[in-house]
Design a protein around this motif. Structure first.
Motif, mmCIF file in Angstrom:
data_model
loop_
_atom_site.group_PDB
_atom_site.id
_atom_site.type_symbol
_atom_site.label_atom_id
_atom_site.label_comp_id
_atom_site.label_asym_id
_atom_site.label_seq_id
_atom_site.Cartn_x
_atom_site.Cartn_y
_atom_site.Cartn_z
ATOM 1 N N LYS A 195 0.837 -1.199 0.000
ATOM 2 C CA LYS A 195 0.000 0.000 0.000
ATOM 3 C C LYS A 195 0.877 1.257 0.000
ATOM 4 O O LYS A 195 0.547 2.260 -0.653
ATOM 5 C CB LYS A 195 -0.907 0.001 1.233
ATOM 6 C CG LYS A 195 -1.925 1.139 1.263
ATOM 7 C CD LYS A 195 -2.979 0.957 0.176
ATOM 8 C CE LYS A 195 -4.197 1.847 0.366
ATOM 9 N NZ LYS A 195 -3.898 3.275 0.251
ATOM 10 N N TRP A 196 1.984 1.204 0.710
ATOM 11 C CA TRP A 196 2.910 2.341 0.760
ATOM 12 C C TRP A 196 3.380 2.708 -0.648
ATOM 13 O O TRP A 196 3.389 3.878 -1.036
ATOM 14 C CB TRP A 196 4.095 1.972 1.646
ATOM 15 C CG TRP A 196 5.114 3.043 1.863
ATOM 16 C CD1 TRP A 196 6.212 3.306 1.094
ATOM 17 C CD2 TRP A 196 5.146 4.007 2.927
ATOM 18 N NE1 TRP A 196 6.934 4.357 1.608
ATOM 19 C CE2 TRP A 196 6.297 4.801 2.747
ATOM 20 C CE3 TRP A 196 4.326 4.246 4.025
ATOM 21 C CZ2 TRP A 196 6.640 5.837 3.618
ATOM 22 C CZ3 TRP A 196 4.672 5.274 4.897
ATOM 23 C CH2 TRP A 196 5.812 6.060 4.690
ATOM 24 N N ILE A 197 3.749 1.710 -1.436
ATOM 25 C CA ILE A 197 4.221 1.946 -2.796
ATOM 26 C C ILE A 197 3.089 2.405 -3.702
ATOM 27 O O ILE A 197 3.244 3.334 -4.503
ATOM 28 C CB ILE A 197 4.894 0.670 -3.356
ATOM 29 C CG1 ILE A 197 6.192 0.394 -2.606
ATOM 30 C CG2 ILE A 197 5.161 0.806 -4.851
ATOM 31 C CD1 ILE A 197 6.828 -0.932 -2.950
ATOM 32 N N LEU A 198 1.931 1.772 -3.585
ATOM 33 C CA LEU A 198 0.788 2.161 -4.409
ATOM 34 C C LEU A 198 0.367 3.600 -4.142
ATOM 35 O O LEU A 198 -0.160 4.274 -5.030
ATOM 36 C CB LEU A 198 -0.390 1.215 -4.151
ATOM 37 C CG LEU A 198 -0.239 -0.210 -4.688
ATOM 38 C CD1 LEU A 198 -1.435 -1.060 -4.269
ATOM 39 C CD2 LEU A 198 -0.101 -0.210 -6.209
ATOM 40 N N ASP A 199 0.608 4.072 -2.935
ATOM 41 C CA ASP A 199 0.290 5.463 -2.586
ATOM 42 C C ASP A 199 1.381 6.432 -3.030
ATOM 43 O O ASP A 199 1.293 7.637 -2.759
ATOM 44 C CB ASP A 199 0.070 5.588 -1.074
ATOM 45 C CG ASP A 199 -1.242 4.967 -0.624
ATOM 46 O OD1 ASP A 199 -2.107 4.708 -1.482
ATOM 47 O OD2 ASP A 199 -1.412 4.722 0.595
ATOM 48 N N GLY A 200 2.408 5.904 -3.675
ATOM 49 C CA GLY A 200 3.469 6.759 -4.207
ATOM 50 C C GLY A 200 4.433 7.299 -3.180
ATOM 51 O O GLY A 200 5.108 8.310 -3.425
ATOM 52 N N LYS A 201 4.554 6.635 -2.062
ATOM 53 C CA LYS A 201 5.437 7.119 -1.009
ATOM 54 C C LYS A 201 6.874 6.623 -1.238
ATOM 55 O O LYS A 201 7.107 5.621 -1.907
ATOM 56 C CB LYS A 201 4.914 6.684 0.359
ATOM 57 C CG LYS A 201 3.507 7.238 0.647
ATOM 58 C CD LYS A 201 3.079 6.958 2.059
ATOM 59 C CE LYS A 201 1.640 7.418 2.298
ATOM 60 N NZ LYS A 201 1.485 8.870 2.086
ATOM 61 N N ARG A 202 7.802 7.337 -0.666
ATOM 62 C CA ARG A 202 9.222 7.121 -0.938
ATOM 63 C C ARG A 202 9.739 5.814 -0.329
ATOM 64 O O ARG A 202 9.396 5.453 0.797
ATOM 65 C CB ARG A 202 10.040 8.292 -0.377
ATOM 66 C CG ARG A 202 11.529 8.266 -0.743
ATOM 67 C CD ARG A 202 12.178 9.592 -0.389
ATOM 68 N NE ARG A 202 12.278 9.777 1.051
ATOM 69 C CZ ARG A 202 13.359 9.477 1.779
ATOM 70 N NH1 ARG A 202 14.430 8.981 1.180
ATOM 71 N NH2 ARG A 202 13.370 9.703 3.080
ATOM 72 N N VAL A 203 10.578 5.119 -1.112
ATOM 73 C CA VAL A 203 11.295 3.948 -0.628
ATOM 74 C C VAL A 203 12.783 4.150 -0.911
ATOM 75 O O VAL A 203 13.159 4.952 -1.759
ATOM 76 C CB VAL A 203 10.801 2.638 -1.281
ATOM 77 C CG1 VAL A 203 9.376 2.322 -0.854
ATOM 78 C CG2 VAL A 203 10.892 2.717 -2.797
ATOM 79 N N VAL A 204 13.610 3.413 -0.199
ATOM 80 C CA VAL A 204 15.062 3.521 -0.365
ATOM 81 C C VAL A 204 15.665 2.123 -0.419
ATOM 82 O O VAL A 204 15.040 1.135 -0.002
ATOM 83 C CB VAL A 204 15.706 4.325 0.791
ATOM 84 C CG1 VAL A 204 15.196 5.754 0.803
ATOM 85 C CG2 VAL A 204 15.450 3.639 2.127
#
Length: 296
Positions: free
Chosen positions: A137-146
């Motif tokens: 869900k974090w990725i689908l919401d376009g939030k930053r990953v590292v």
């Protein structure tokens, strides 16, 4: 005193955001988590199912712990919880103290993260939540990953661990529960596993256990978040579990899937929930009865 104040604020903010609903008192969403990623008092734990997933990308600041570190295999081949000695080492490695504010996530709708949630509740940890939808869900919401790994702030976990919440059941407790007329037993495996195979020497489910498959609690088409509270409660009511005060024992094959279901029931406000740690891997090795078909 400062640590106590932080603990109260952490719990109060979660309850405020979710309207005080028992359904979400152990959950946070990305909107809550994102502005707190730099909070030095927050420990964010990644339990992604693929061991290489964390290396590819993860939520900033998260430290990783594999699910397998929380389990051990007995000499008879049955997988059970690893025990307090290993758990204490893991907590120390992650930098967790009794006052830590912890958010856990995975990429499987709580299938991995539920295990650590269960363990932490057992020792009475209070500042604890899962990220609803996790990494998906974090990725689908376009939030930053590292990709850069975060070094845990390791420290020795103070004091001895002990059971504060009685959330582990052994085989004797399961047998007793089948006779007490109060405790409900839930099998969270697949339909095929529950029904059994007549060609197999021993298959099926524990007599009296209702079927509540773990995956039905997750909206895989909506970012791996949990289903709506009303839907979950309706499915439990169909099994005679309207009252959150009803004692429940969960099992699957090894306690893995049951850990996710444990989290769901706790999120719904069920108070007396246990996991049969040995689960079907242990039960099927005995001469205790099994029942085939879809009837409890």
């Amino acid at each position: 005193m400062e640590a106590v104040i932080r603990r109260i604020l952490f719990l109060a903010v979660i309850l405020f955001i979710y309207g005080g609903s028992a359904f979400a008192s152990v959950a946070v969403d990305g909107g809550w988590l994102e502005p707190r990623l730099d909070d030095p008092d927050l420990i964010l734990i990644d339990m992604s199912s693929d061991p290489t997933q964390y290396q590819r990308f993860h939520i900033p600041g998260a430290v990783h712990i594999p699910y397998k570190y929380l389990t051990a295999t007995r000499r008879d081949g049955v997988s059970v919880r690893a025990g307090d000695r290993q758990l204490k080492q893991i907590l120390g490695y992650l930098g967790i103290t009794p006052e830590s504010q912890i958010v856990i996530y995975d990429d499987m709708g709580g299938l991995e993260a539920g295990r650590l949630f269960w363990e932490l509740e057992r020792i009475g940890h209070e500042n604890l939540a899962l990220l609803d939808g996790g990494l998906v869900k974090w990725i689908l919401d376009g939030k930053r990953v590292v990709a850069r790994e975060s070094e845990p702030r390791s420290k020795a976990y103070p004091g001895a661990l002990g059971e504060v919440r009685a959330n582990v059941a052994d085989i004797e407790q399961v047998q007793a529960a089948l006779k007490d007329g109060k405790t409900r037993l839930l099998d969270v495996r697949s339909r095929e596993e529950y029904a059994g195979d007549r060609r197999a020497k021993r298959s099926g489910h524990i007599p009296g256990a209702g079927w509540w498959p773990w995956e039905e609690s997750v909206r895989f088409d909506q970012g791996f978040v949990l289903r709506e509270e009303a839907q979950l409660r309706e499915s439990l009511a169909a099994l005679g579990l309207e009252d959150p005060e009803t004692p429940v024992i969960l099992y699957c094959r090894t306690g893995h899937r049951a850990s996710q279901s444990y989290y769901v029931l706790r999120r719904l406000g069920y108070r007396d929930v246990k996991i049969y740690d040995g689960s079907m891997a242990e039960w099927s090795r005995t001469t205790l009865p099994l029942k085939e078909g879809m009837e409890p």
